[in-house]
Design an enzyme around this catalytic site. Sequence first.
Site, PDB file in Angstrom:
ATOM      1  N   ASP A  32       0.774  -0.948  -0.186  1.00  0.00           N
ATOM      2  CA  ASP A  32      -0.030   0.080  -0.026  1.00  0.00           C
ATOM      3  C   ASP A  32       0.915   1.498   0.143  1.00  0.00           C
ATOM      4  O   ASP A  32       1.831   1.345   0.678  1.00  0.00           O
ATOM      5  CB  ASP A  32      -1.030  -0.010   1.322  1.00  0.00           C
ATOM      6  N   ILE A  33       0.366   2.260  -0.744  1.00  0.00           N
ATOM      7  CA  ILE A  33       1.335   3.238  -0.995  1.00  0.00           C
ATOM      8  C   ILE A  33       1.082   4.235   0.291  1.00  0.00           C
ATOM      9  O   ILE A  33       2.123   5.073   0.558  1.00  0.00           O
ATOM     10  CB  ILE A  33       0.850   4.181  -2.031  1.00  0.00           C
ATOM     11  N   ASN A  87     -12.407  -3.148   2.832  1.00  0.00           N
ATOM     12  CA  ASN A  87     -13.592  -2.293   2.828  1.00  0.00           C
ATOM     13  C   ASN A  87     -14.514  -2.303   1.693  1.00  0.00           C
ATOM     14  O   ASN A  87     -14.162  -2.462   0.513  1.00  0.00           O
ATOM     15  CB  ASN A  87     -12.721  -0.760   2.670  1.00  0.00           C
ATOM     16  N   HIS A 100     -10.378  -5.788  -3.051  1.00  0.00           N
ATOM     17  CA  HIS A 100      -9.241  -6.154  -2.669  1.00  0.00           C
ATOM     18  C   HIS A 100      -9.100  -6.367  -1.234  1.00  0.00           C
ATOM     19  O   HIS A 100     -10.179  -6.021  -0.510  1.00  0.00           O
ATOM     20  CB  HIS A 100      -8.405  -5.054  -2.954  1.00  0.00           C
ATOM     21  N   HIS A 102      -6.972  -6.034   2.354  1.00  0.00           N
ATOM     22  CA  HIS A 102      -5.914  -5.396   2.993  1.00  0.00           C
ATOM     23  C   HIS A 102      -5.338  -6.554   4.011  1.00  0.00           C
ATOM     24  O   HIS A 102      -5.945  -6.920   4.738  1.00  0.00           O
ATOM     25  CB  HIS A 102      -6.234  -4.074   3.755  1.00  0.00           C
TER      26      HIS A 102
HETATM   27  P1  5GP Z   1      -9.540   0.952  -0.047  1.00  0.00           P
HETATM   28  O1  5GP Z   1      -9.670   2.531   0.688  1.00  0.00           O
HETATM   29  O2  5GP Z   1     -10.093   1.188  -1.094  1.00  0.00           O
HETATM   30  O3  5GP Z   1      -9.848   0.096   0.917  1.00  0.00           O
HETATM   31  O4  5GP Z   1      -8.100   0.648  -0.178  1.00  0.00           O
HETATM   32  C1  5GP Z   1      -7.218   1.200  -1.256  1.00  0.00           C
HETATM   33  C2  5GP Z   1      -5.901   1.320  -0.925  1.00  0.00           C
HETATM   34  O5  5GP Z   1      -5.213   1.659  -2.090  1.00  0.00           O
HETATM   35  C3  5GP Z   1      -5.781   2.571  -0.055  1.00  0.00           C
HETATM   36  O6  5GP Z   1      -5.234   2.056   1.350  1.00  0.00           O
HETATM   37  C4  5GP Z   1      -4.610   3.339  -0.525  1.00  0.00           C
HETATM   38  O7  5GP Z   1      -3.541   3.959   0.116  1.00  0.00           O
HETATM   39  C5  5GP Z   1      -4.113   2.190  -1.555  1.00  0.00           C
HETATM   40  N1  5GP Z   1      -3.487   3.265  -2.942  1.00  0.00           N
HETATM   41  C6  5GP Z   1      -4.175   3.950  -3.606  1.00  0.00           C
HETATM   42  N2  5GP Z   1      -3.487   4.596  -4.630  1.00  0.00           N
HETATM   43  C7  5GP Z   1      -2.630   3.705  -4.648  1.00  0.00           C
HETATM   44  C8  5GP Z   1      -1.223   3.481  -5.583  1.00  0.00           C
HETATM   45  O8  5GP Z   1      -1.147   4.191  -6.788  1.00  0.00           O
HETATM   46  N3  5GP Z   1      -0.424   2.513  -5.109  1.00  0.00           N
HETATM   47  C9  5GP Z   1      -0.405   1.710  -4.098  1.00  0.00           C
HETATM   48  N4  5GP Z   1       0.549   0.678  -3.883  1.00  0.00           N
HETATM   49  N5  5GP Z   1      -1.557   2.085  -3.454  1.00  0.00           N
HETATM   50  C10 5GP Z   1      -2.320   2.601  -3.563  1.00  0.00           C
END
Ligand code: 5GP
Length: 114
Positions: A32-33, A87, A100, A102
């Site tokens: 995760d970024i 999520n 996805h 986490h």
């Molecule tokens: P969500 O919020 O949908 O459950 O998780 C999406 C995740 O993707 C977030 O934790 C966010 O930090 C991560 N994310 C968003 N853009 C990027 C990216 O460009 N690269 C990486 N490695 N992670 C990302």
Amino acid sequence: MTSEKCLFCSMNKKEIKVDFVYEDEHAFAIRDINPQAPTHILIIPRQHVDNISKLDDKAIMGSLFHTTARIADQENLTKSGFRLVVNTGDDGGQTVHHLHIHLLGGRSLTWPPG
Ligand code: 5GP
Ligand code: ZN
């Protein structure tokens, strides 16, 4: 959202360069970024599904959780423990609308989540 505009579909198609922690024909995993724990990995099915509520194919999650457990083991998290989060939708805090998991570990996580 269409798969053409989806960040994780773009990564899957290698339109965006990203280091894969793991990949096979069904899924890939990236760090995760914006990590929320010392280990924070996203395990992503190659097939675009918006979220768990839109999932038709029952086999995807079984395979994805199995892969996730293997990655947790590779990251030496099996003994110490870890948390898996999916999520879903606005209240679930989903920001990337491609299903996805986490994988969070490497520290003692609090409960309940915020
Ligand atoms: P969500 O919020 O949908 O459950 O998780 C999406 C995740 O993707 C977030 O934790 C966010 O930090 C991560 N994310 C968003 N853009 C990027 C990216 O460009 N690269 C990486 N490695 N992670 C990302
Ligand atoms: Zn997608």
